[in-house]
Design an enzyme around this catalytic site. Structure first.
Site, PDB file in Angstrom:
ATOM      1  N   HIS A  18      -3.181   1.251   7.314  1.00  0.00           N
ATOM      2  CA  HIS A  18      -2.115   0.673   8.136  1.00  0.00           C
ATOM      3  C   HIS A  18      -2.456   0.941   9.596  1.00  0.00           C
ATOM      4  O   HIS A  18      -2.512   2.091  10.019  1.00  0.00           O
ATOM      5  CB  HIS A  18      -0.761   1.299   7.793  1.00  0.00           C
ATOM      6  CG  HIS A  18      -0.379   1.092   6.362  1.00  0.00           C
ATOM      7  ND1 HIS A  18       0.395   0.032   5.946  1.00  0.00           N
ATOM      8  CD2 HIS A  18      -0.697   1.779   5.242  1.00  0.00           C
ATOM      9  CE1 HIS A  18       0.547   0.075   4.638  1.00  0.00           C
ATOM     10  NE2 HIS A  18      -0.103   1.130   4.176  1.00  0.00           N
ATOM     11  N   HIS A 143       0.551  -2.956  -4.768  1.00  0.00           N
ATOM     12  CA  HIS A 143       1.325  -1.718  -4.709  1.00  0.00           C
ATOM     13  C   HIS A 143       1.971  -1.579  -6.088  1.00  0.00           C
ATOM     14  O   HIS A 143       2.951  -2.269  -6.386  1.00  0.00           O
ATOM     15  CB  HIS A 143       2.385  -1.768  -3.603  1.00  0.00           C
ATOM     16  CG  HIS A 143       3.144  -0.480  -3.455  1.00  0.00           C
ATOM     17  ND1 HIS A 143       3.046   0.324  -2.353  1.00  0.00           N
ATOM     18  CD2 HIS A 143       3.972   0.158  -4.318  1.00  0.00           C
ATOM     19  CE1 HIS A 143       3.802   1.412  -2.524  1.00  0.00           C
ATOM     20  NE2 HIS A 143       4.377   1.330  -3.717  1.00  0.00           N
ATOM     21  N   ASP A 254      -4.979   4.832   2.930  1.00  0.00           N
ATOM     22  CA  ASP A 254      -3.546   4.574   3.091  1.00  0.00           C
ATOM     23  C   ASP A 254      -2.995   5.338   4.296  1.00  0.00           C
ATOM     24  O   ASP A 254      -1.821   5.707   4.314  1.00  0.00           O
ATOM     25  CB  ASP A 254      -2.756   4.920   1.818  1.00  0.00           C
ATOM     26  CG  ASP A 254      -1.355   4.316   1.815  1.00  0.00           C
ATOM     27  OD1 ASP A 254      -1.109   3.380   2.607  1.00  0.00           O
ATOM     28  OD2 ASP A 254      -0.508   4.795   1.042  1.00  0.00           O
TER      29      ASP A 254
END
Ligand code: NCD
Ligand code: ZN
Length: 352
Positions: A18, A143, A254
């Site tokens: 991210h 996810h 992540d």
């Protein structure tokens, strides 16, 4: 047996990160670019990146932030599209032809940060998009947690496999699938044994820590991420998967930056910040089980093989040299707390 003291491997890639937008993007992109050649960039901005046009624009903002904060960097962001109930086959084809999109992310609605626009029933609403992805060879990045509030938080990955993953892959057997941030023994067993083109990313926190970390001596918001850390037996299964030689498992940090105040509040955000020290953390996890020899495959080879991309040509070198994780990072106007802040790691990057 001699103790390994340096390790040079092809430059690794981060297959799940991210980077956010605006000032946070400028604060963090240099960390990812310092260690990794490429990264699969998650699309859960507000609003999410749901069209090829938005992905192209976000790609450019990342390059702009990179040129501003890390001039000369060769880092390559690989973009993703955020799947919704309304994603059309045409949009998938546009994304595939854009040259910058490498995957489509499935967030079950409400599963995690900025997932409200996610999918409510993938088999019911996303058939045309999945069909188009299968045809274009664009992977589905999943996810893998159900959002059913009656399912215990710690069981949501295992239940997802039975309720969604297995039926979905039966219906689209040629679809490439990445089970993102795998966290359980059930997930490891499924990905290891399933037929067809499937891979999984594993984060450093799920290799190094179990759920005790969230509650050690008090409530520890910086150890809270989604999917949440699990029991020790799950951590051990993940370590075995990452270090065991299967090509299906690869690196995905992540890394999910949230400013300090957003983590340390009565409803703290999920996400661990690991972009600063990702390879040091992974080296620690592999070294702990005597499998540093497997780090190259996990970090630098298996991901490119899955995505059909070449291994990076340059290298990084890690050395057995103590690395102390800073208490916090002042990045422009933003304060971020890196995972395991204040602790010492045994490995440092000496050439990146
Ligand atoms: C991620 C985020 O903050 O965007 N948080 C996290 O805990 N991993 C979302 C996600 O990947 O689930
Ligand atoms: Zn994520």
């Amino acid at each position: 047996m001699t103790l390994t003291t340096t390790l040079t491997i092809p430059r690794p890639d981060d297959w799940h990160v991210h980077l956010r937008d605006g000032s946070i993007l400028e604060a963090v992109v240099g960390h990812t670019a310092a260690q990794f050649g490429r990264a699969i960039v998650m699309p859960n901005l507000t609003p999410p990146v749901t069209t090829a046009e938005q992905a192209v624009a976000y790609h450019q903002r990342i390059l702009n932030a990179l040129h501003k904060t890390a001039p000369g960097s060769q880092f390559k962001p690989l973009m993703t599209l955020y799947l919704t109930n309304n994603t059309t086959a045409e949009e998938i084809r546009r994304a595939s032809e854009s040259g910058v999109v490498y995957g489509v992310k499935l967030y079950p609605a409400g599963a995690t940060t900025n997932s409200d626009a996610g999918v409510t029933d993938v088999l019911r609403y996303c058939g045309a998009a999945l069909e188009a992805m299968q045809e274009c060879g664009l992977p589905l990045l999943v996810h893998g947690e159900v959002t059913d509030p009656s399912v215990d938080l710690f069981d949501r990955e295992a239940v997802f496999i039975d309720r969604i993953m297995i039926p979905l892959r039966k219906q689209f057997p040629a679809l490439k699938v990445v089970f993102e941030h795998l966290t359980t023994a059930e997930g490891v067993a499924y990905v290891s044994e399933a037929e067809g083109d499937i891979g999984a990313t594993i984060t450093p926190q799920h290799l190094l820590y179990n759920r005790n970390a969230i509650f050690s001596g008090g409530l520890r918001p910086h150890w809270y991420c989604l999917p949440v850390l699990k029991r020790e037996k799950h951590r051990l299964a993940l370590v075995e998967a990452a270090t065991g030689g299967s090509k299906r498992f690869f690196l995905g940090t992540d890394s999910a930056p949230h400013v300090k105040g957003r983590k340390e509040q009565d409803c703290g955000c999920a996400g661990c910040y690991t972009a600063l020290h990702a390879m040091e953390l992974y080296a620690e996890a592999f070294d702990a089980v005597g499998r540093l020899d497997q780090l190259q495959a996990f970090a630098s080879e298996n991901g490119p093989a899955f995505y059909g991309l070449p291994v990076n040509q340059d290298t990084i070198t890690l050395q057995r040299q103590e690395f102390e994780i800073p208490d916090q990072l002042q990045l422009g106007d933003e304060v971020l707390v890196p995972l395991a802040n204040g602790r010492k790691l045994a490995w440092s990057i000496v050439k990146a």
